[in-house]
Motif scaffolding. Structure first.
Motif: not given
Length: 334
Positions: A87-98, A104-108
């Motif tokens: 989560r950042s100030v104005n948005a959020s994203d999904l990440y895949v990690m071990s 390993s990946e950014q999904l959004t």
């Protein structure tokens, strides 16, 4: 009226637990999890504090990723991957990690050059076969870009370029649909919000058989239940039920039968306290949840017996931490 609805959206989403955190006891000395020990629990658990993810195993915590807005980690069924919100100030994203925190990946990709075109994603959860990730997403209203009603979408867990599919249609001006729990059958359980004739927001645990289907409420609007979690064998469901309260709630457990789209008579195992984010142990014999240890205090990790009565006190696992109440613990047997 509009201001009241915006306030309701905040109160019944992240706002409840954020508001509670504003009244923390000033005398509480907060520790980093890595500086604190705790009674050992079976298996491995992932929790969040101050935007960092921690692995709890054998009674000790290990930080797996830096404090950088991380929240709501969820483990894949085979235990090889975590998906988490950044989560950042104005948005959020999904990440895949071990499980060790290696991304390993950014999904959004939610950020936009214009703030009103940014998106929010929350509550990720892997499908039972690990092929998809379900999550809540603010599908934009073309006539009001500042209205946030989260819908539940599903995207490929292995192909970041795949187009996400929309599963739910939220009720307008409620804050939307949250906390998706995919079932082995392909159905979906989640929290759905509605507004009654008196402009009061209610939450229900909702079951939807297929993408785009209407679904059915497993709980009554008056019980204000949400944040559902299922045992690994899908025979028990736990949920937080406010029953008209603003912050204090009950932790209820009931039998679950996906074939009949019904739950049994709920039993309260923790009564009338500020609590959040329940999750079952891998064997279904415990329910972990987050709650303050004293009035106005930060959230700690607790466990309760799903077969217990409210007279049987839950067990406090941590002290002097400040766990993120909006990030349910992820608990695996490994």
């Amino acid at each position: 009226m509009a201001a009241g609805l915006v306030l309701a959206m905040c109160l019944f989403g992240f706002g409840v637990y954020h508001a509670a955190s504003l009244f923390k006891n000033a005398n509480t000395k907060i520790r980093r999890p890595t500086d604190a020990g705790a009674p050992a629990l079976p298996g491995t658990m992932y929790v969040v504090q101050a935007g960092a993810i921690y692995r709890f195993q054998h009674g000790s915590f290990r930080q797996i990723i830096a404090e950088d807005g991380w929240m709501q980690p969820a483990l894949s069924p085979d235990g090889s991957r975590l998906v988490a919100v950044k989560r950042s100030v104005n948005a959020s994203d999904l990440y895949v990690m071990s499980p060790a925190g290696r991304i390993s990946e950014q999904l959004t990709h939610s950020e936009s050059p214009t703030v009103e075109s940014n998106h929010w994603v929350f509550y990720p959860r892997y499908s039972r076969d690990g092929s998809s990730v379900f999550f809540s997403y603010d599908v934009k209203d073309p006539y009001n870009s500042y209205r946030v009603d989260l819908a539940i979408l599903a995207t490929s867990a292995v192909n970041p370029s795949a187009r996400a599919e929309r599963w739910t249609v939220p009720n307008d001006y409620t804050g939307g649909d949250a906390s998706p729990i995919p079932l082995r059958s392909g159905a979906l359980i989640y929290t759905k919000f509605s507004i009654d004739a008196q402009s009061v927001v209610h939450s229900q645990v909702w079951l939807q058989e297929h993408r785009g289907s209407a679904g059915v409420g497993l709980t009554k609007p008056a019980d204000d239940c949400g944040q559902p979690t299922l045992s690994s064998d899908e025979t028990l469901i736990a949920m937080v039920c406010r029953r008209g309260g603003m912050q204090a709630a009950d932790l209820d457990v009931a039998a679950f039968d996906g074939s009949t789209a019904a739950i049994g008579e709920p039993k309260t195992i923790v009564h009338d306290t500020v609590l959040a984010s329940p999750t079952f142990s891998p064997d279904g014999k415990l329910v972990a949840f987050l709650a303050p240890s004293d009035e106005g205090g930060p959230f700690q990790l607790w466990t309760a017996d799903p077969n217990a009565s409210p007279a049987h006190l839950p067990r406090q696992i941590t002290t002097n931490l400040d766990l993120d109440a909006n990030s349910p613990p992820t608990w695996t047997g490994a």
